[in-house]
Design a protein around this motif. Sequence first.
Motif, mmCIF file in Angstrom:
data_model
loop_
_atom_site.group_PDB
_atom_site.id
_atom_site.type_symbol
_atom_site.label_atom_id
_atom_site.label_comp_id
_atom_site.label_asym_id
_atom_site.label_seq_id
_atom_site.Cartn_x
_atom_site.Cartn_y
_atom_site.Cartn_z
ATOM 1 N N LEU A 56 0.360 70.697 45.618
ATOM 2 C CA LEU A 56 0.645 72.090 45.956
ATOM 3 C C LEU A 56 1.456 72.184 47.241
ATOM 4 O O LEU A 56 2.456 72.916 47.310
ATOM 5 C CB LEU A 56 -0.659 72.878 46.096
ATOM 6 C CG LEU A 56 -1.410 73.201 44.804
ATOM 7 C CD1 LEU A 56 -2.777 73.799 45.125
ATOM 8 C CD2 LEU A 56 -0.599 74.183 43.951
ATOM 9 N N VAL A 57 1.037 71.451 48.282
ATOM 10 C CA VAL A 57 1.765 71.568 49.542
ATOM 11 C C VAL A 57 3.096 70.823 49.487
ATOM 12 O O VAL A 57 4.069 71.243 50.127
ATOM 13 C CB VAL A 57 0.911 71.113 50.743
ATOM 14 C CG1 VAL A 57 -0.349 71.967 50.861
ATOM 15 C CG2 VAL A 57 0.573 69.647 50.702
ATOM 16 N N VAL A 58 3.161 69.740 48.725
ATOM 17 C CA VAL A 58 4.440 69.047 48.565
ATOM 18 C C VAL A 58 5.444 69.952 47.845
ATOM 19 O O VAL A 58 6.628 69.986 48.210
ATOM 20 C CB VAL A 58 4.251 67.711 47.826
ATOM 21 C CG1 VAL A 58 5.565 67.156 47.312
ATOM 22 C CG2 VAL A 58 3.584 66.699 48.752
ATOM 23 N N ASP A 59 4.984 70.680 46.853
ATOM 24 C CA ASP A 59 5.881 71.628 46.171
ATOM 25 C C ASP A 59 6.380 72.695 47.143
ATOM 26 O O ASP A 59 7.562 73.072 47.118
ATOM 27 C CB ASP A 59 5.167 72.285 44.994
ATOM 28 C CG ASP A 59 4.954 71.344 43.816
ATOM 29 O OD1 ASP A 59 5.602 70.278 43.773
ATOM 30 O OD2 ASP A 59 4.120 71.672 42.941
ATOM 31 N N ASP A 60 5.487 73.173 47.996
ATOM 32 C CA ASP A 60 5.909 74.170 48.978
ATOM 33 C C ASP A 60 6.884 73.561 49.981
ATOM 34 O O ASP A 60 7.890 74.185 50.341
ATOM 35 C CB ASP A 60 4.707 74.743 49.713
ATOM 36 C CG ASP A 60 5.108 75.895 50.624
ATOM 37 O OD1 ASP A 60 5.284 77.013 50.116
ATOM 38 O OD2 ASP A 60 5.268 75.663 51.846
ATOM 39 N N ALA A 61 6.605 72.341 50.420
ATOM 40 C CA ALA A 61 7.510 71.668 51.348
ATOM 41 C C ALA A 61 8.885 71.470 50.724
ATOM 42 O O ALA A 61 9.916 71.620 51.393
ATOM 43 C CB ALA A 61 6.918 70.332 51.778
ATOM 44 N N THR A 62 8.909 71.139 49.451
ATOM 45 C CA THR A 62 10.177 70.941 48.750
ATOM 46 C C THR A 62 11.015 72.213 48.778
ATOM 47 O O THR A 62 12.209 72.185 49.095
ATOM 48 C CB THR A 62 9.913 70.509 47.300
ATOM 49 O OG1 THR A 62 9.155 69.287 47.307
ATOM 50 C CG2 THR A 62 11.208 70.292 46.540
ATOM 51 N N ARG A 63 10.378 73.326 48.464
ATOM 52 C CA ARG A 63 11.099 74.609 48.459
ATOM 53 C C ARG A 63 11.512 75.026 49.867
ATOM 54 O O ARG A 63 12.644 75.462 50.100
ATOM 55 C CB ARG A 63 10.209 75.701 47.844
ATOM 56 C CG ARG A 63 9.931 75.551 46.362
ATOM 57 C CD ARG A 63 9.187 76.761 45.825
ATOM 58 N NE ARG A 63 7.875 76.909 46.435
ATOM 59 C CZ ARG A 63 6.757 76.384 45.926
ATOM 60 N NH1 ARG A 63 6.807 75.674 44.814
ATOM 61 N NH2 ARG A 63 5.595 76.579 46.512
ATOM 62 N N THR A 64 10.594 74.897 50.795
ATOM 63 C CA THR A 64 10.806 75.436 52.134
ATOM 64 C C THR A 64 11.799 74.611 52.938
ATOM 65 O O THR A 64 12.726 75.155 53.554
ATOM 66 C CB THR A 64 9.463 75.503 52.877
ATOM 67 O OG1 THR A 64 8.552 76.317 52.136
ATOM 68 C CG2 THR A 64 9.642 76.073 54.270
ATOM 69 N N LEU A 65 11.645 73.303 52.938
ATOM 70 C CA LEU A 65 12.495 72.459 53.773
ATOM 71 C C LEU A 65 13.899 72.329 53.215
ATOM 72 O O LEU A 65 14.844 72.016 53.951
ATOM 73 C CB LEU A 65 11.850 71.093 53.955
ATOM 74 C CG LEU A 65 10.492 71.113 54.678
ATOM 75 C CD1 LEU A 65 9.925 69.703 54.793
ATOM 76 C CD2 LEU A 65 10.608 71.753 56.064
ATOM 77 N N SER A 66 14.075 72.585 51.907
ATOM 78 C CA SER A 66 15.407 72.492 51.317
ATOM 79 C C SER A 66 16.378 73.500 51.917
ATOM 80 O O SER A 66 17.593 73.307 51.876
ATOM 81 C CB SER A 66 15.338 72.702 49.803
ATOM 82 O OG SER A 66 14.952 74.030 49.490
ATOM 83 N N THR A 67 15.845 74.563 52.514
ATOM 84 C CA THR A 67 16.702 75.592 53.089
ATOM 85 C C THR A 67 17.352 75.137 54.393
ATOM 86 O O THR A 67 18.332 75.748 54.835
ATOM 87 C CB THR A 67 15.899 76.860 53.379
ATOM 88 O OG1 THR A 67 14.935 76.590 54.422
ATOM 89 C CG2 THR A 67 15.180 77.345 52.126
ATOM 90 N N GLY A 68 16.789 74.118 55.016
ATOM 91 C CA GLY A 68 17.299 73.673 56.305
ATOM 92 C C GLY A 68 16.936 74.578 57.457
ATOM 93 O O GLY A 68 17.458 74.430 58.568
ATOM 94 N N ALA A 69 16.006 75.510 57.234
ATOM 95 C CA ALA A 69 15.674 76.511 58.252
ATOM 96 C C ALA A 69 14.679 76.001 59.287
ATOM 97 O O ALA A 69 14.423 76.692 60.277
ATOM 98 C CB ALA A 69 15.112 77.758 57.578
ATOM 99 N N TYR A 70 14.111 74.823 59.062
ATOM 100 C CA TYR A 70 13.074 74.318 59.955
ATOM 101 C C TYR A 70 13.556 73.040 60.641
ATOM 102 O O TYR A 70 14.116 72.153 60.008
ATOM 103 C CB TYR A 70 11.778 74.077 59.179
ATOM 104 C CG TYR A 70 11.202 75.377 58.676
ATOM 105 C CD1 TYR A 70 10.319 76.106 59.450
ATOM 106 C CD2 TYR A 70 11.613 75.911 57.454
ATOM 107 C CE1 TYR A 70 9.828 77.330 59.020
ATOM 108 C CE2 TYR A 70 11.134 77.137 57.014
ATOM 109 C CZ TYR A 70 10.237 77.838 57.805
ATOM 110 O OH TYR A 70 9.760 79.056 57.379
ATOM 111 N N ASP A 71 13.305 72.979 61.942
ATOM 112 C CA ASP A 71 13.790 71.862 62.742
ATOM 113 C C ASP A 71 12.841 70.670 62.709
ATOM 114 O O ASP A 71 13.283 69.517 62.732
ATOM 115 C CB ASP A 71 13.978 72.317 64.194
ATOM 116 C CG ASP A 71 14.879 73.534 64.293
ATOM 117 O OD1 ASP A 71 16.066 73.395 63.967
ATOM 118 O OD2 ASP A 71 14.385 74.608 64.675
ATOM 119 N N ALA A 72 11.543 70.917 62.681
ATOM 120 C CA ALA A 72 10.544 69.844 62.704
ATOM 121 C C ALA A 72 9.446 70.158 61.707
ATOM 122 O O ALA A 72 8.992 71.310 61.607
ATOM 123 C CB ALA A 72 9.950 69.687 64.101
#
Length: 264
Positions: free
Chosen positions: A133-149
């Motif tokens: 569940l959290v890996v799926d969220d990380a996949t969606r969220t981090l793909s945007t490039g909006a997070y630095d760390a």
Amino acid sequence: MPHVIVFGVDGVRLDTLAAAHTPRIDAVAEAGFFSSFEVSTSAPVLSGPCWTTVATGMWPEAHGVFGNKFAGNRLAVFPDFLTLAKRAGLRTYAALTWAPLATGTSGGPLFTDPTRLSYADGEALGHAEADQLVVDDATRTLSTGAYDAAFVYIGAPDEVAHAVGTGPEYLAAVERADAQIGQVLDAVAHLDDLTVIVVTDHGHRDEGGHGGRTTWEKQAWIAASGPSVPADAARVCHADVAPHVLAVLGQDVSTMAGVPFGRR
């Protein structure tokens, strides 16, 4: 702008990692370095002190976490690297499935205030389901490039070892964790200036379990790659993860016990 993702994979023995089919961790190591080391003797070989050292760049004597109960911690004095990055105006993300990392359970949370938190309760759901569940969220969220760390935690290998020992089911859990790392990395492959760190907290006895200093309990390891990651960082430890993350992001790390990779 640099981006840094730390994958924390709980309880992966060094010899099991060597035996497992882990092409994504292998690729990180080949592009940078892979180094194994013994967990510090300053606390029992448990997840609480190990992950707190990873997150803060400080040893247990400073951060105050000596077991899986976080009460009495000094995280207000020695905060996690995501909190420090956020204070510097950067956007941070945490994907977590072990309650003390994300919630007030057992005196937590370790990661106190990420810009975005994805949390699924690994104890309630089982880590296999919660991790995905959290890996799926990380996949969606981090793909945007909006997070630095970012810090992405995967807990199933540890859960399986505790339940059934370090046989075939455990090896399969390690391989699933590698595939989940690959899922996230595929989603962020377009990002320039990306640093990737994969770290485990401890190993296990053959029958499962840890807390002592037998050979496979006390071994931990780090694989890392990125523009500022040296290829020959043979001497690293848990305390070096946070300072390396923050140094990549242009922050001062001179007060931390650890040092950026390659400086030890």
